[in-house]
Design an enzyme around this catalytic site. Structure first.
Site, PDB file in Angstrom:
ATOM      1  N   TYR A   1       0.870  -1.182   0.000  1.00 48.47           N
ATOM      2  CA  TYR A   1       0.000   0.000   0.000  1.00 48.47           C
ATOM      3  C   TYR A   1       0.904   1.228   0.000  1.00 48.47           C
ATOM      4  O   TYR A   1       1.600   1.513   0.979  1.00 48.47           O
ATOM      5  CB  TYR A   1      -0.892   0.046   1.249  1.00 48.47           C
ATOM      6  CG  TYR A   1      -1.936  -1.050   1.332  1.00 48.47           C
ATOM      7  CD1 TYR A   1      -2.334  -1.761   0.209  1.00 48.47           C
ATOM      8  CD2 TYR A   1      -2.547  -1.356   2.540  1.00 48.47           C
ATOM      9  CE1 TYR A   1      -3.300  -2.758   0.299  1.00 48.47           C
ATOM     10  CE2 TYR A   1      -3.518  -2.344   2.634  1.00 48.47           C
ATOM     11  CZ  TYR A   1      -3.877  -3.043   1.513  1.00 48.47           C
ATOM     12  OH  TYR A   1      -4.835  -4.025   1.603  1.00 48.47           O
TER      13      TYR A   1
ATOM     14  N   LEU B   1     -21.159   1.389  -0.847  1.00 54.42           N
ATOM     15  CA  LEU B   1     -22.482   1.006  -1.329  1.00 54.42           C
ATOM     16  C   LEU B   1     -23.571   1.775  -0.582  1.00 54.42           C
ATOM     17  O   LEU B   1     -23.402   2.174   0.569  1.00 54.42           O
ATOM     18  CB  LEU B   1     -22.688  -0.496  -1.171  1.00 54.42           C
ATOM     19  CG  LEU B   1     -22.790  -1.116   0.211  1.00 54.42           C
ATOM     20  CD1 LEU B   1     -24.254  -1.249   0.608  1.00 54.42           C
ATOM     21  CD2 LEU B   1     -22.110  -2.465   0.216  1.00 54.42           C
TER      22      LEU B   1
HETATM   23  N1  LIG Z   1      -7.029  -8.736   1.133  1.00 53.69           N
HETATM   24  C1  LIG Z   1      -7.338  -7.992   0.120  1.00 53.69           C
HETATM   25  O1  LIG Z   1      -7.227  -8.407  -1.035  1.00 53.69           O
HETATM   26  C2  LIG Z   1      -7.854  -6.604   0.357  1.00 53.69           C
HETATM   27  C3  LIG Z   1      -8.389  -5.871  -0.717  1.00 53.69           C
HETATM   28  C4  LIG Z   1      -8.864  -4.603  -0.449  1.00 53.69           C
HETATM   29  C5  LIG Z   1      -8.839  -4.078   0.817  1.00 53.69           C
HETATM   30  N2  LIG Z   1      -8.306  -4.801   1.852  1.00 53.69           N
HETATM   31  C6  LIG Z   1      -8.297  -4.267   3.228  1.00 53.69           C
HETATM   32  O2  LIG Z   1      -9.628  -3.965   3.577  1.00 53.69           O
HETATM   33  C7  LIG Z   1      -9.730  -2.624   4.076  1.00 53.69           C
HETATM   34  C8  LIG Z   1     -11.070  -2.046   3.710  1.00 53.69           C
HETATM   35  O3  LIG Z   1     -11.203  -1.944   2.304  1.00 53.69           O
HETATM   36  P1  LIG Z   1     -11.368  -0.562   1.533  1.00 53.69           P
HETATM   37  O4  LIG Z   1     -10.840   0.548   2.351  1.00 53.69           O
HETATM   38  O5  LIG Z   1     -10.818  -0.734   0.173  1.00 53.69           O
HETATM   39  O6  LIG Z   1     -12.936  -0.493   1.313  1.00 53.69           O
HETATM   40  P2  LIG Z   1     -14.169  -0.098   2.261  1.00 53.69           P
HETATM   41  O7  LIG Z   1     -13.779  -0.156   3.690  1.00 53.69           O
HETATM   42  O8  LIG Z   1     -15.309  -0.907   1.796  1.00 53.69           O
HETATM   43  O9  LIG Z   1     -14.454   1.412   1.856  1.00 53.69           O
HETATM   44  C9  LIG Z   1     -13.502   2.428   1.903  1.00 53.69           C
HETATM   45  C10 LIG Z   1     -14.063   3.605   1.120  1.00 53.69           C
HETATM   46  O10 LIG Z   1     -15.239   4.090   1.762  1.00 53.69           O
HETATM   47  C11 LIG Z   1     -15.090   5.455   2.141  1.00 53.69           C
HETATM   48  N3  LIG Z   1     -15.625   5.550   3.501  1.00 53.69           N
HETATM   49  C12 LIG Z   1     -15.163   4.919   4.613  1.00 53.69           C
HETATM   50  N4  LIG Z   1     -15.939   5.211   5.675  1.00 53.69           N
HETATM   51  C13 LIG Z   1     -16.908   6.042   5.223  1.00 53.69           C
HETATM   52  C14 LIG Z   1     -17.994   6.702   5.852  1.00 53.69           C
HETATM   53  N5  LIG Z   1     -18.248   6.541   7.155  1.00 53.69           N
HETATM   54  N6  LIG Z   1     -18.785   7.513   5.101  1.00 53.69           N
HETATM   55  C15 LIG Z   1     -18.540   7.666   3.787  1.00 53.69           C
HETATM   56  N7  LIG Z   1     -17.514   7.073   3.122  1.00 53.69           N
HETATM   57  C16 LIG Z   1     -16.705   6.272   3.847  1.00 53.69           C
HETATM   58  C17 LIG Z   1     -13.596   5.730   2.090  1.00 53.69           C
HETATM   59  O11 LIG Z   1     -13.365   7.080   1.724  1.00 53.69           O
HETATM   60  P3  LIG Z   1     -12.716   8.138   2.768  1.00 53.69           P
HETATM   61  O12 LIG Z   1     -11.258   7.827   2.819  1.00 53.69           O
HETATM   62  O13 LIG Z   1     -13.065   9.440   2.174  1.00 53.69           O
HETATM   63  O14 LIG Z   1     -13.413   7.891   4.070  1.00 53.69           O
HETATM   64  C18 LIG Z   1     -13.129   4.780   0.990  1.00 53.69           C
HETATM   65  O15 LIG Z   1     -13.331   5.340  -0.280  1.00 53.69           O
HETATM   66  C19 LIG Z   1      -8.545  -1.902   3.445  1.00 53.69           C
HETATM   67  O16 LIG Z   1      -8.168  -0.774   4.175  1.00 53.69           O
HETATM   68  C20 LIG Z   1      -7.505  -2.994   3.423  1.00 53.69           C
HETATM   69  O17 LIG Z   1      -6.811  -2.990   4.643  1.00 53.69           O
HETATM   70  C21 LIG Z   1      -7.832  -6.062   1.629  1.00 53.69           C
END
Ligand SMILES: NC(=O)c1ccc[n+]([C@@H]2O[C@H](COP(=O)([O-])OP(=O)(O)OC[C@H]3O[C@@H](n4cnc5c(N)ncnc54)[C@H](OP(=O)(O)O)[C@@H]3O)[C@@H](O)[C@H]2O)c1
Length: 316
Positions: free
Chosen positions: A73, A249
């Site tokens: 990352y 979503l």
């Molecule tokens: N193992 C794997 O292959 C894999 C793949 C992807 C991710 N991950 C892990 O999973 C974690 C979560 O995934 P993710 O961050 O990609 O997706 P997520 O948690 O589903 O969503 C993150 C997104 O939502 C927004 N967001 C978060 N909280 C919010 C809120 N309360 N209100 C409005 N928007 C909000 C964030 O923008 P803002 O920054 O503006 O809040 C960001 O764009 C990652 O941090 C990573 O550690 C693992």
């Protein structure tokens, strides 16, 4: 009527309860996913590094004791932010990292699953996090760039990590983006304490795997808990069904339940996950202090039967 959570109310991450990871690491089920700290495209440095550091520190202040990261990352940038924010780490903090991919100058994510690449990635995580041993390393199965798919054996890469665990560089091992057969194959080589696959209120393909891991005392850490890149969003009219939306979503059922609780749709999506199974661990990702506080406050949201019925209709 269930509980009400104010969208700005600070709630302790402990409200979601704990999971004993690997038999010796108690983690609160509301964790923090650090991927978004790098900035757009998960490519650093972020525009505002001070805020990124403040987000990590605030997560811990609010009771988070489990942070999900990877050295790819940024690349390297997110681990550097975590280190600057929190090192020296408290004994109760669990940092879960992952290996198996690398970044290219074009910002792609090809596989890096060869034993030598995995050894290098473990050492990079140790160096950039400032640790002598990693709490948990997830082997992330990646198909792109000559990697491994869902029907491939993961014996070679998992054996390489099991050897690093034997050498004392890793405490526990996990797997990411895997199938039940790959989990069984890995467990014949070394213990697996967690699985990290995509799972959220609209993406439930892994229901059976979630239940199997619960029965075996393995944590299921859902990535994309807010469904940010999930393909099964409700699409705006005219949107290309194959293009993932880079927004969390949102749909009528989430809005209805959220209105009932004075919460946001995103808090409901997280509360649903925590309700789904006692081994479900949330790692919502955010680069925003306000969003972080809202996400952690979701740990205090209790859903009722009517809520669960409404949300069940979202099952794809
Ligand atoms: N193992 C794997 O292959 C894999 C793949 C992807 C991710 N991950 C892990 O999973 C974690 C979560 O995934 P993710 O961050 O990609 O997706 P997520 O948690 O589903 O969503 C993150 C997104 O939502 C927004 N967001 C978060 N909280 C919010 C809120 N309360 N209100 C409005 N928007 C909000 C964030 O923008 P803002 O920054 O503006 O809040 C960001 O764009 C990652 O941090 C990573 O550690 C693992």
């Amino acid at each position: 009527m269930g509980s009400t959570v104010g969208v700005g109310t600070a709630v302790h991450a402990g409200a979601a309860g704990e999971f004993l990871l690997g038999g010796d690491l108690p983690i609160r089920r509301m964790g923090y996913g650090a991927m978004q700290l790098a900035g757009p495209g998960v490519w650093g440095p972020p525009k505002d590094r001070d805020t990124a550091i403040a987000v990590v520190r605030r997560a811990v202040e609010l009771g988070v004791n489990h942070i999900d990261t990877s050295d790819y990352y940024g690349p390297h940038v997110v681990n550097g932010i975590i280190r600057e924010a929190l090192h020296p780490y408290t004994d109760d903090l669990v940092i879960v990292t992952k290996v198996g991919a690398r970044r290219t100058p074009e910002k792609d994510w090809p596989a890096a699953l060869k034993p030598a690449e995995l050894v290098q990635a473990v050492h990079d995580n140790l160096d950039h996090l400032g640790l002598e041993r990693l709490d948990v390393v997830n082997l992330r199965i990646v198909e792109e760039g000559g990697g491994l798919g869902p029907t491939d054996s993961i014996e070679e890469p998992f054996t390489a990590l099991a050897e690093l665990r034997e050498q004392g560089l890793i405490r526990h091992l996990g797997l990411s983006n895997i199938t039940a057969a790959q989990l069984a194959e890995a467990r014949a080589i070394a213990p697996v304490v967690c699985v990290q696959n995509e799972y959220n209120v609209v993406r439930r393909d892994d229901d059976a795997l979630l239940e199997a891991t619960a029965a075996d005392g393995i944590a299921f850490m859902s990535f994309f808990p807010l469904g940010t890149y999930t393909l099964r969003h409700e699409k705006p009219a005219g949107a290309d069904a194959k293009v993932p939306l880079a927004t969390p979503l949102r749909n009528d059922a989430l809005d209805t339940v959220a209105a009932r609780h004075g919460a946001t749709a995103y808090q409901v999506a997280l509360a649903w996950l925590l309700h789904r199974s006692p081994n479900l661990v949330c790692i919502p990702g955010t680069s925003s202090l306000a969003h972080l506080e809202q996400n952690i406050a979701a740990a205090g949201l209790r859903l009722g039967e009517e809520d669960l019925r409404d949300l069940d209709a979202l099952k794809g």
